[in-house]
Design an enzyme around this catalytic site. Structure first.
Site, short mmCIF file in Angstrom:
data_model
loop_
_atom_site.label_atom_id
_atom_site.label_comp_id
_atom_site.label_asym_id
_atom_site.label_seq_id
_atom_site.Cartn_x
_atom_site.Cartn_y
_atom_site.Cartn_z
N GLU A 117 0.81 -1.11 0.13
CA GLU A 117 -0.10 0.04 -0.09
C GLU A 117 0.99 1.10 -0.03
O GLU A 117 0.35 2.25 0.07
CB GLU A 117 -0.76 -0.05 1.21
CG GLU A 117 -1.93 -1.40 1.18
CD GLU A 117 -2.75 -1.38 -0.15
OE1 GLU A 117 -2.26 -2.46 -0.72
OE2 GLU A 117 -3.04 -0.49 -0.74
N ARG A 155 18.20 10.10 -21.49
CA ARG A 155 18.31 10.72 -22.57
C ARG A 155 18.79 12.03 -22.83
O ARG A 155 19.43 12.44 -23.86
CB ARG A 155 16.96 10.43 -23.17
CG ARG A 155 16.42 8.99 -23.33
CD ARG A 155 15.04 9.24 -23.91
NE ARG A 155 14.92 9.24 -25.56
CZ ARG A 155 14.91 10.38 -26.10
NH1 ARG A 155 14.45 11.30 -25.45
NH2 ARG A 155 14.71 10.54 -27.50
C1 4FV Z 1 3.28 4.61 -9.29
C2 4FV Z 1 2.85 5.29 -10.30
C3 4FV Z 1 2.58 3.44 -8.55
C4 4FV Z 1 1.45 2.46 -5.81
C5 4FV Z 1 1.34 1.29 -4.77
C6 4FV Z 1 3.42 0.96 -5.99
C7 4FV Z 1 2.39 1.83 -6.59
C8 4FV Z 1 2.48 0.49 -4.89
N1 4FV Z 1 4.56 4.96 -8.97
N2 4FV Z 1 3.75 6.45 -10.52
N3 4FV Z 1 1.76 5.39 -10.79
N4 4FV Z 1 3.01 3.07 -7.61
O1 4FV Z 1 1.51 3.10 -8.92
O2 4FV Z 1 4.71 6.07 -9.73
O3 4FV Z 1 3.24 0.85 -3.66
#
Ligand code: 4FV
Length: 260
Positions: A117, A155
């Site tokens: 979470e 890049r």
């Molecule tokens: C996420 C995003 C992403 C959320 C719960 C990892 C997840 C778990 N990170 N951009 N979109 N992270 O979904 O950067 O911990």
């Protein structure tokens, strides 16, 4: 100066193949960038190496514990106090080309990849310099987001895209989408490459490409067009596009006019 990426993750192996081979792999070989994975689990103190726990207040899922992450970040900071700590999270600021360019001016980025979470809130309060999201969707972990960031930022490092190329020519540079690209064959099942591109007339080609970039942007991403810095000529081209004026011949004709 080499750019360093330290990745704090529970799954360091995820980074082995995506960052090997290809442009990024060569950039590492050429010593233009350095990528190091750091396993957060190595910073637990008790033998069961617990890195997550149930959320206070109840609720589904698990939360990443603050202590192992704190020790991992402090170990990196002990080597370089100016390391810039980024947490990849859906709650972060949207990632985009200008942000990638700005981050490419940093020498040492530390990317914290969340799982479950997410992380204990005190990680964000006490250790994070910047939170970045690669998009409004939920991933199983921040690792893929970290890879996206490393790719887009690298890049901008001189030499990564090869001597002649620079990220400055890309889509989103000046927030316009790229113009259509063609290569051989000239005719594919009756669909021909636009004549202007075969003309060798570079100013006509440049004009056509500019107009097509404006057309594609106005069709697909009018939100980008709204914030694009358009020149007077761009405004004229946009007018043409909006009036649906045909491309082909006008383009060629215009360009020649100048030369007479
Ligand atoms: C996420 C995003 C992403 C959320 C719960 C990892 C997840 C778990 N990170 N951009 N979109 N992270 O979904 O950067 O911990």
């Amino acid at each position: 100066m080499k750019m360093k990426f330290d990745i704090l993750t529970l799954f360091p192996n995820m980074f082995s193949s995506p960052l090997q081979g290809s442009i990024l792999g060569k950039a590492v070989e050429k010593g233009l960038i350095e990528i190091q994975t750091i396993n957060i689990r190595d910073f637990t103190l008790e033998k069961h190496q617990v890195v997550d726990d149930a959320p206070y207040g109840g609720g589904q899922g698990m939360v990443m514990k603050v202590e192992p992450i704190a020790r991992a970040i402090e170990s990196v900071k002990s080597q370089n106090r100016s390391a810039w700590i980024i947490y990849l999270t859906p709650q972060g600021k949207p990632f985009h080309q200008d942000l990638a360019r700005r981050l490419s001016t940093q020498l040492h980025l530390v990317l914290l990849c969340g799982r479950y979470e997410g992380v204990d809130e005190r990680v964000r309060e006490l250790f994070i310099d910047e939170e970045i999201s690669i998009g409004d969707y939920v991933l199983t972990g921040g690792e893929l987001a970290a890879m996206v960031l490393i790719d887009a930022v690298s890049r901008f490092i001189p030499g990564v895209l090869g001597s002649d190329r620079s990220a400055a020519e890309d889509s989103f540079f000046n927030s316009l989408l790229e113009y259509p690209q063609y290569t051989r064959p000239v005719d594919f099942r009756g669909s021909r490459v636009p004549e202007v591109l075969l003309s060798g007339n570079h100013s006509a080609i440049a004009l056509w490409r500019r107009r097509e970039a404006i057309r594609q942007t106005s069709l697909r991403r009018p939100d980008l067009l709204a914030k694009a810095r358009l020149t007077e000529e761009d405004e004229r081209l946009l007018e043409e596009v909006l009036q649906g004026k045909s491309i082909g011949d006008r383009g060629l004709r215009n360009a020649d006019e100048g030369q007479k």
